[in-house]
Design a protein around this motif. Sequence first.
Motif, PDB file in Angstrom:
ATOM      1  N   ASP A 252       0.863   3.200 -16.872  1.00 29.43           N
ATOM      2  CA  ASP A 252       1.384   2.487 -17.547  1.00 29.43           C
ATOM      3  C   ASP A 252       3.008   1.709 -16.612  1.00 29.43           C
ATOM      4  OD1 ASP A 252       3.509   0.847 -19.327  1.00 29.43           O
ATOM      5  OD2 ASP A 252       3.339   3.642 -20.731  1.00 29.43           O
ATOM      6  N   HIS A 253       2.530   0.652 -16.884  1.00 27.86           N
ATOM      7  CA  HIS A 253       3.927  -0.275 -16.244  1.00 27.86           C
ATOM      8  C   HIS A 253       5.571   0.034 -16.514  1.00 27.86           C
ATOM      9  CE1 HIS A 253       6.580  -4.225 -16.081  1.00 27.86           C
ATOM     10  NE2 HIS A 253       5.729  -4.293 -14.517  1.00 27.86           N
ATOM     11  N   ASP A 254       5.655   0.618 -18.068  1.00 24.42           N
ATOM     12  CA  ASP A 254       6.728   1.087 -17.851  1.00 24.42           C
ATOM     13  C   ASP A 254       7.014   2.275 -17.780  1.00 24.42           C
ATOM     14  OD1 ASP A 254       7.361  -1.011 -19.375  1.00 24.42           O
ATOM     15  OD2 ASP A 254       6.991  -0.219 -21.607  1.00 24.42           O
ATOM     16  N   GLU A 255       6.669   2.823 -17.375  1.00 31.12           N
ATOM     17  CA  GLU A 255       6.286   4.477 -16.093  1.00 31.12           C
ATOM     18  C   GLU A 255       6.280   4.287 -14.767  1.00 31.12           C
ATOM     19  OE1 GLU A 255       7.319   6.484 -18.050  1.00 31.12           O
ATOM     20  OE2 GLU A 255       7.717   5.141 -20.317  1.00 31.12           O
ATOM     21  N   ASN A 256       6.388   2.902 -14.666  1.00 31.39           N
ATOM     22  CA  ASN A 256       6.030   3.273 -12.981  1.00 31.39           C
ATOM     23  C   ASN A 256       7.341   2.704 -12.049  1.00 31.39           C
ATOM     24  OD1 ASN A 256       2.422   2.473 -13.252  1.00 31.39           O
ATOM     25  ND2 ASN A 256       4.017   4.093 -12.391  1.00 31.39           N
ATOM     26  N   SER A 257       8.807   2.616 -12.543  1.00 30.05           N
ATOM     27  CA  SER A 257       9.537   2.138 -12.193  1.00 30.05           C
ATOM     28  C   SER A 257       9.676   2.468 -10.736  1.00 30.05           C
ATOM     29  CB  SER A 257      10.800   2.884 -12.987  1.00 30.05           C
ATOM     30  OG  SER A 257      12.072   2.059 -12.154  1.00 30.05           O
ATOM     31  N   PHE A 258       9.139   3.409 -10.117  1.00 27.53           N
ATOM     32  CA  PHE A 258       9.705   3.697  -9.151  1.00 27.53           C
ATOM     33  C   PHE A 258       8.607   3.798  -8.061  1.00 27.53           C
ATOM     34  CE2 PHE A 258       9.983   7.457  -5.544  1.00 27.53           C
ATOM     35  CZ  PHE A 258      11.955   7.725  -5.460  1.00 27.53           C
ATOM     36  N   PRO A 259       9.041   3.125  -6.231  1.00 30.52           N
ATOM     37  CA  PRO A 259      10.300   2.876  -6.108  1.00 30.52           C
ATOM     38  C   PRO A 259       9.446   1.185  -6.143  1.00 30.52           C
ATOM     39  CG  PRO A 259       8.461   2.749  -4.744  1.00 30.52           C
ATOM     40  CD  PRO A 259       7.714   3.311  -5.658  1.00 30.52           C
ATOM     41  N   SER A 260      11.077   0.617  -6.348  1.00 30.72           N
ATOM     42  CA  SER A 260      10.707  -1.144  -6.486  1.00 30.72           C
ATOM     43  C   SER A 260       9.959  -1.436  -5.211  1.00 30.72           C
ATOM     44  CB  SER A 260      12.217  -1.873  -6.017  1.00 30.72           C
ATOM     45  OG  SER A 260      11.955  -3.195  -5.911  1.00 30.72           O
ATOM     46  N   GLY A 261       8.516  -1.699  -6.502  1.00 33.54           N
ATOM     47  CA  GLY A 261       8.064  -3.096  -5.400  1.00 33.54           C
ATOM     48  C   GLY A 261       8.572  -4.740  -4.971  1.00 33.54           C
TER      49      GLY A 261
ATOM     50  N   GLY B 177      14.219   8.709 -21.121  1.00 33.88           N
ATOM     51  CA  GLY B 177      13.128   8.354 -19.874  1.00 33.88           C
ATOM     52  C   GLY B 177      12.454  10.002 -19.000  1.00 33.88           C
ATOM     53  N   LYS B 178      11.985   9.812 -17.627  1.00 38.81           N
ATOM     54  CA  LYS B 178      11.058  10.599 -17.227  1.00 38.81           C
ATOM     55  C   LYS B 178      10.974  10.184 -15.967  1.00 38.81           C
ATOM     56  CE  LYS B 178       6.490   9.601 -18.230  1.00 38.81           C
ATOM     57  NZ  LYS B 178       5.131  10.183 -18.456  1.00 38.81           N
ATOM     58  N   PHE B 179      11.102  11.140 -15.328  1.00 36.30           N
ATOM     59  CA  PHE B 179      11.670  11.264 -13.434  1.00 36.30           C
ATOM     60  C   PHE B 179      10.706  12.528 -13.139  1.00 36.30           C
ATOM     61  CE2 PHE B 179      14.194  10.032  -9.237  1.00 36.30           C
ATOM     62  CZ  PHE B 179      12.864   9.691  -8.737  1.00 36.30           C
ATOM     63  N   GLU B 180       9.334  11.941 -12.790  1.00 32.56           N
ATOM     64  CA  GLU B 180       8.832  13.461 -12.473  1.00 32.56           C
ATOM     65  C   GLU B 180       7.251  13.564 -12.071  1.00 32.56           C
ATOM     66  OE1 GLU B 180       8.276  14.962 -16.785  1.00 32.56           O
ATOM     67  OE2 GLU B 180       6.613  13.750 -16.814  1.00 32.56           O
ATOM     68  N   PRO B 181       6.362  14.140 -11.480  1.00 27.76           N
ATOM     69  CA  PRO B 181       5.297  14.099 -10.585  1.00 27.76           C
ATOM     70  C   PRO B 181       5.055  13.489 -12.078  1.00 27.76           C
ATOM     71  CG  PRO B 181       6.700  15.829  -9.574  1.00 27.76           C
ATOM     72  CD  PRO B 181       7.197  15.310 -11.056  1.00 27.76           C
ATOM     73  N   GLY B 182       3.235  12.436 -11.050  1.00 28.08           N
ATOM     74  CA  GLY B 182       2.713  11.853 -12.144  1.00 28.08           C
ATOM     75  C   GLY B 182       1.570  11.046 -11.644  1.00 28.08           C
ATOM     76  N   HIS B 183       0.661  10.639 -12.714  1.00 24.69           N
ATOM     77  CA  HIS B 183      -0.494   9.221 -12.338  1.00 24.69           C
ATOM     78  C   HIS B 183      -0.650   8.573 -13.876  1.00 24.69           C
ATOM     79  CE1 HIS B 183      -1.525  12.180  -8.885  1.00 24.69           C
ATOM     80  NE2 HIS B 183      -1.444  13.094 -10.105  1.00 24.69           N
ATOM     81  N   THR B 184       0.399   8.197 -14.066  1.00 21.49           N
ATOM     82  CA  THR B 184      -0.310   6.867 -14.848  1.00 21.49           C
ATOM     83  C   THR B 184       0.328   5.558 -14.492  1.00 21.49           C
ATOM     84  OG1 THR B 184       1.077   6.259 -17.360  1.00 21.49           O
ATOM     85  CG2 THR B 184       3.043   6.738 -15.025  1.00 21.49           C
TER      86      THR B 184
ATOM     87  N   ALA C 281       0.879  -1.420  -0.073  1.00 26.60           N
ATOM     88  CA  ALA C 281       0.062  -0.066   0.346  1.00 26.60           C
ATOM     89  C   ALA C 281       0.948   0.965   0.056  1.00 26.60           C
ATOM     90  CB  ALA C 281      -1.321   0.094   1.067  1.00 26.60           C
ATOM     91  N   ALA C 282       2.254   1.434   0.662  1.00 25.13           N
ATOM     92  CA  ALA C 282       2.935   2.568   1.068  1.00 25.13           C
ATOM     93  C   ALA C 282       3.661   2.422  -0.446  1.00 25.13           C
ATOM     94  CB  ALA C 282       4.194   1.877   1.464  1.00 25.13           C
ATOM     95  N   LYS C 283       3.429   1.572  -1.014  1.00 23.22           N
ATOM     96  CA  LYS C 283       4.647   1.539  -2.510  1.00 23.22           C
ATOM     97  C   LYS C 283       3.341   2.056  -3.509  1.00 23.22           C
ATOM     98  CE  LYS C 283       3.899  -1.998  -4.955  1.00 23.22           C
ATOM     99  NZ  LYS C 283       3.548  -2.362  -6.370  1.00 23.22           N
ATOM    100  N   ASN C 284       2.672   1.667  -3.705  1.00 25.82           N
ATOM    101  CA  ASN C 284       1.099   2.456  -4.308  1.00 25.82           C
ATOM    102  C   ASN C 284       1.002   3.632  -4.524  1.00 25.82           C
ATOM    103  OD1 ASN C 284       1.192  -0.453  -5.638  1.00 25.82           O
ATOM    104  ND2 ASN C 284      -0.240  -0.347  -4.063  1.00 25.82           N
ATOM    105  N   ALA C 285       1.411   3.836  -3.055  1.00 26.09           N
ATOM    106  CA  ALA C 285       0.540   5.691  -2.092  1.00 26.09           C
ATOM    107  C   ALA C 285       1.858   6.459  -3.109  1.00 26.09           C
ATOM    108  CB  ALA C 285       1.061   5.649  -1.634  1.00 26.09           C
ATOM    109  N   ILE C 286       3.123   5.748  -4.119  1.00 29.79           N
ATOM    110  CA  ILE C 286       4.382   6.459  -4.070  1.00 29.79           C
ATOM    111  C   ILE C 286       4.340   6.466  -5.254  1.00 29.79           C
ATOM    112  CG2 ILE C 286       7.032   6.604  -4.301  1.00 29.79           C
ATOM    113  CD1 ILE C 286       7.027   6.128  -1.326  1.00 29.79           C
ATOM    114  N   LYS C 287       3.940   5.695  -6.025  1.00 27.48           N
ATOM    115  CA  LYS C 287       4.065   4.872  -7.867  1.00 27.48           C
ATOM    116  C   LYS C 287       2.636   5.845  -8.542  1.00 27.48           C
ATOM    117  CE  LYS C 287       6.234   0.520  -8.251  1.00 27.48           C
ATOM    118  NZ  LYS C 287       6.988   0.947  -8.779  1.00 27.48           N
ATOM    119  N   HIS C 288       1.657   6.118  -7.930  1.00 28.94           N
ATOM    120  CA  HIS C 288       0.286   6.480  -7.995  1.00 28.94           C
ATOM    121  C   HIS C 288       0.510   8.487  -8.350  1.00 28.94           C
ATOM    122  CE1 HIS C 288      -1.309   2.568  -7.188  1.00 28.94           C
ATOM    123  NE2 HIS C 288      -1.527   2.842  -8.146  1.00 28.94           N
ATOM    124  N   ARG C 289       2.192   8.507  -7.757  1.00 27.43           N
ATOM    125  CA  ARG C 289       2.268   9.985  -8.064  1.00 27.43           C
ATOM    126  C   ARG C 289       3.352  10.531  -8.394  1.00 27.43           C
ATOM    127  NH1 ARG C 289      -0.402   8.971  -4.001  1.00 27.43           N
ATOM    128  NH2 ARG C 289      -2.535  10.106  -2.569  1.00 27.43           N
TER     129      ARG C 289
END
Length: 225
Positions: free
Chosen positions: A137-146, A128-135, A105-113
């Motif tokens: 897309d699996h390829d854009e959800n690298s941070f953090p490692s679940g 690539g990108k590293f910025e605030p967002g709500h995608t 749940a904590a990991k998802n809270a960060i991934k979704h932001r």
Amino acid sequence: MSTPKTSKHKAAKPRDAKPKAKAKDGAVKKAASKIAKVDREVTHTMAQGRDTPLMKAVAFLSEAADQPPLIAASLGTFAIGLATRRADLARGGARMLLSHLLATAAKNAIKHRIDRTRPAAALEQGHGKFEPGHTHDHDENSFPSGHTAGAVAVALAASHDIEGAALPAALATAGVAAAQAPTGHHYLTDVIVGGAIGWAVESVVSNVFDRFEPKVEAAIRETAS
């Protein structure tokens, strides 16, 4: 009647804190940019061999730390504990499951932001990108490692209650964490933050869990009887 003498010294004006704050903010951003650059360059170098048979095998094995396997392991440990009337296994399984669910749940809270392109996708696309967002897309959800967050949380939880579990759990978790960058799944900072999440969540869960341990054991014994 003499007039009061006025002081020749003017009152000192309060220093403006804005330039200092701006300078500090600029220094922090500069340091963060350098860390991100090093992180990106090192991870991309490590991920160059991600398509080799060895790395594909490593990636397959690291999926043991995905959510379904970890949940299954936690529930299985709990069930075996109940069936064999081993309080340590039942207690450990319950602690593992709760730690994993909250770490997820904590990991998802960060991934979704935060959107971050996974190393493999960034290498293939050339950017690539590293910025605030709500995608989503699996390829854009690298941070953090679940995987790392879940593995750390479950390993620590198991080591609290199950005798002999600490070393194997630690080795397995280290293997999962070490596999993320070479396989192109995550950046090194993704892994570090994921591990920190798992550790922090499990610490909170265990502190609460230990307070209610006598009641939990009583409930487990009652269920098993």
